[in-house]
Design a protein around this motif. Structure first.
Motif, mmCIF file in Angstrom:
data_model
loop_
_atom_site.group_PDB
_atom_site.id
_atom_site.type_symbol
_atom_site.label_atom_id
_atom_site.label_comp_id
_atom_site.label_asym_id
_atom_site.label_seq_id
_atom_site.Cartn_x
_atom_site.Cartn_y
_atom_site.Cartn_z
ATOM 1 N N GLY A 77 -3.648 7.494 8.676
ATOM 2 C CA GLY A 77 -3.208 6.212 8.145
ATOM 3 C C GLY A 77 -1.706 6.156 7.990
ATOM 4 O O GLY A 77 -1.062 5.166 8.338
ATOM 5 N N SER A 78 -1.146 7.230 7.489
ATOM 6 C CA SER A 78 0.301 7.266 7.276
ATOM 7 C C SER A 78 1.050 7.132 8.590
ATOM 8 O O SER A 78 2.016 6.367 8.690
ATOM 9 N N GLY A 79 0.629 7.842 9.605
ATOM 10 C CA GLY A 79 1.325 7.811 10.888
ATOM 11 C C GLY A 79 1.328 6.436 11.520
ATOM 12 O O GLY A 79 2.379 5.910 11.902
ATOM 13 N N SER A 80 0.154 5.822 11.621
ATOM 14 C CA SER A 80 0.081 4.512 12.278
ATOM 15 C C SER A 80 0.755 3.433 11.438
ATOM 16 O O SER A 80 1.457 2.568 11.965
ATOM 17 N N ALA A 81 0.574 3.490 10.130
ATOM 18 C CA ALA A 81 1.186 2.477 9.258
ATOM 19 C C ALA A 81 2.705 2.570 9.288
ATOM 20 O O ALA A 81 3.399 1.545 9.419
ATOM 21 N N LEU A 82 3.240 3.768 9.185
ATOM 22 C CA LEU A 82 4.700 3.921 9.176
ATOM 23 C C LEU A 82 5.320 3.597 10.533
ATOM 24 O O LEU A 82 6.420 3.040 10.597
ATOM 25 N N SER B 172 0.812 -1.221 0.000
ATOM 26 C CA SER B 172 0.000 0.000 0.000
ATOM 27 C C SER B 172 0.842 1.266 0.000
ATOM 28 O O SER B 172 0.300 2.361 0.130
ATOM 29 N N ILE B 173 2.141 1.129 -0.123
ATOM 30 C CA ILE B 173 3.000 2.309 -0.213
ATOM 31 C C ILE B 173 3.322 2.535 -1.683
ATOM 32 O O ILE B 173 3.937 1.696 -2.327
ATOM 33 N N ARG B 174 2.836 3.646 -2.190
ATOM 34 C CA ARG B 174 3.021 3.977 -3.602
ATOM 35 C C ARG B 174 3.534 5.402 -3.719
ATOM 36 O O ARG B 174 2.947 6.319 -3.138
ATOM 37 N N ASP B 175 4.623 5.563 -4.451
ATOM 38 C CA ASP B 175 5.232 6.882 -4.641
ATOM 39 C C ASP B 175 5.504 7.584 -3.312
ATOM 40 O O ASP B 175 5.302 8.793 -3.171
ATOM 41 N N GLY B 176 5.913 6.800 -2.310
ATOM 42 C CA GLY B 176 6.238 7.360 -1.010
ATOM 43 C C GLY B 176 5.044 7.691 -0.131
ATOM 44 O O GLY B 176 5.194 8.283 0.923
#
Length: 134
Positions: free
Chosen positions: A112-117, A83-87
C-alpha cells in the motif's frame, strides 16, 4: 502493420478499463477494497495502483480521454492524503490469505505504501507544476 494494430487495440482496452474503473470512484474521491462495494472500506493500495496507472497513461498520452480523469485524480490524491498518519500510509487492505480470501484487516503494509506514495508523488508534483504555470 500487425504490431501497430495490436498496440492500438491494447491502448483502447486500457482506456476502456480506466473509464470503467472511474465509474466506481466514491463520492469522497477514493475507491473501496472491492470497486463495486461503495460502502466498503477504502483501500490505499488499490487507490495507489489505480491512480498511478491512470497518471502514467495520461502522462504518456497513451489514451485519448486522459484529461477527463484529471479532476478524478485530484480528488483521489486529496482523500489519499488523509490516510497518511505519522509518516505512514494507512487504510491498506491486509494480506490475502489465499485465492479470493480477503480478511478485511486494514493498516500499513509495503504494497500500500509503495503504490500510494508513487501516485501521490507524481500527482502532487503535476498539480504543483500546473499551479505555477497559471
Amino acid at each position: 502493420s500487425v504490431a501497430r494494430e495490436g498496440c492500438n487495440r491494447l491502448l483502447l482496452l486500457q482506456q476502456q478499463l480506466l473509464d470503467s474503473i472511474f465509474v466506481w470512484q466514491r463520492a469522497d474521491g477514493g475507491f473501496s477494497w472491492q470497486l463495486q462495494a461503495q460502502e466498503g472500506h477504502r483501500d490505499t493500495s488499490a487507490e495507489g495502483m489505480i491512480g498511478y496507472g491512470a497518471w502514467l497513461a495520461a502522462e504518456t498520452a497513451a489514451v485519448q480521454r486522459s484529461e477527463q480523469w484529471s479532476p478524478a485524480l485530484s480528488r483521489l490524491a486529496a482523500i489519499m492524503q488523509t490516510s497518511i498518519r505519522d509518516g505512514r500510509v494507512t487504510d491498506c487492505s491486509g494480506e490475502c490469505k489465499g485465492f479470493a480470501e480477503y480478511p478485511q484487516v486494514y493498516g500499513t503494509y509495503p504494497w500500500g505504501s509503495g503504490s500510494a506514495l508513487a501516485f501521490l508523488a507524481v500527482q502532487l508534483f503535476r498539480e504543483e507544476s500546473n499551479d505555477r504555470a497559471e
